[in-house]
Enzyme design. Sequence first.
Site, PDB file in Angstrom:
ATOM      1  N   GLN A 186       0.774  -1.149   0.002  1.00 28.02           N
ATOM      2  CA  GLN A 186      -0.090  -0.071   0.002  1.00 28.02           C
ATOM      3  C   GLN A 186       0.758   1.184  -0.107  1.00 28.02           C
ATOM      4  O   GLN A 186       0.339   2.407  -0.172  1.00 28.02           O
ATOM      5  CB  GLN A 186      -0.844   0.032   1.245  1.00 28.02           C
ATOM      6  CG  GLN A 186      -2.022  -1.163   1.180  1.00 28.02           C
ATOM      7  CD  GLN A 186      -2.489  -1.134   2.824  1.00 28.02           C
ATOM      8  OE1 GLN A 186      -1.963  -1.387   3.872  1.00 28.02           O
ATOM      9  NE2 GLN A 186      -3.855  -1.036   2.654  1.00 28.02           N
TER      10      GLN A 186
ATOM     11  N   HIS B 213      -1.015   1.480  -4.471  1.00 24.55           N
ATOM     12  CA  HIS B 213      -1.481   2.952  -4.475  1.00 24.55           C
ATOM     13  C   HIS B 213      -0.427   3.817  -5.365  1.00 24.55           C
ATOM     14  O   HIS B 213      -0.372   4.907  -5.264  1.00 24.55           O
ATOM     15  CB  HIS B 213      -1.487   3.666  -3.164  1.00 24.55           C
ATOM     16  CG  HIS B 213      -2.483   2.901  -2.167  1.00 24.55           C
ATOM     17  ND1 HIS B 213      -3.592   3.615  -1.863  1.00 24.55           N
ATOM     18  CD2 HIS B 213      -2.791   1.630  -1.662  1.00 24.55           C
ATOM     19  CE1 HIS B 213      -4.433   2.975  -0.975  1.00 24.55           C
ATOM     20  NE2 HIS B 213      -3.881   1.797  -0.914  1.00 24.55           N
TER      21      HIS B 213
ATOM     22  N   ASN C 225       3.147  -6.531  13.502  1.00 24.45           N
ATOM     23  CA  ASN C 225       2.600  -5.299  13.485  1.00 24.45           C
ATOM     24  C   ASN C 225       2.816  -4.713  15.021  1.00 24.45           C
ATOM     25  O   ASN C 225       2.911  -5.719  16.023  1.00 24.45           O
ATOM     26  CB  ASN C 225       1.049  -5.091  13.213  1.00 24.45           C
ATOM     27  CG  ASN C 225       0.546  -3.728  13.094  1.00 24.45           C
ATOM     28  OD1 ASN C 225       1.031  -2.712  13.874  1.00 24.45           O
ATOM     29  ND2 ASN C 225       0.209  -3.572  11.885  1.00 24.45           N
TER      30      ASN C 225
END
Length: 258
Positions: free
Chosen positions: A102, A120, A222
């Site tokens: 992304q 993107h 994460n």
Amino acid sequence: MSPNAARSAELLHDARHLVVFTGSGMSQESGVPTFRDEATGLWARFDPEELAAPDAFRRHPARVFAWYLWRWRAIRDAVPHAGYRALVELETRFDRMTVVTQNVDGLHARAGSGSVIELHGSLAAFRCFDAGHPYDARHLDGLVRAGAEEIEPPRCDRCGSPIRPAVVWFGEPLPWEQLEAARAEVEACDALLVVGTAALVYPAADLAWVGVTRGIPVIEINLRPTPLSSHVALAWRAGAGAALSELASALRADLSVS
Ligand SMILES: [Zn+2]
């Protein structure tokens, strides 16, 4: 070896086709400001949503273009961290590996990843506003002026339309071809690694859920819990650079004993 690295190596042991899905948490550690916190200094008084949109470009082309040239320069100064190099190493471990990102910073390609799908677009590429004719970014060097709030975009050689960055702006759809290619990869892969993305923004977020629904091993790396965390095989709370480096060495060790 940490328990998370060992468990990841175990989960990936039989995989031949890996997809790695990355978001802003991947690039942050390389000194690339994320979309939300990058409006610092000169650009602090502008709302990114008022700059990263087709209407903004129509109204204030020189301002939007100056902002993107500033970001373009910032990204050229960024150095891909160890996690990017670890992903390049991982390619040798699998028959097929694709990075779906992304991020618009182009760091995966710069680090040497062979197969990258940029959902993107890329800050490193430019095209004309009206027809999408590609523009050679090397011509932009002469336009950069430190501290400039307005830089008139050059014109397309072919149609005269102003040049814009080849990224997806607010209100614009993701490039269909890239999205379909990414979906095909996630539908065919044996394992999915989700790195530094909260998997919140559709349609890209959907890709992570395709992996979960298919029942393949999904590993999330994460710093913070995400909506995905309770559904994955392993939710690894760590920064991308450290975790991916550890993962690469765990897989190296796994290979040497199997
Ligand atoms: Zn054109």
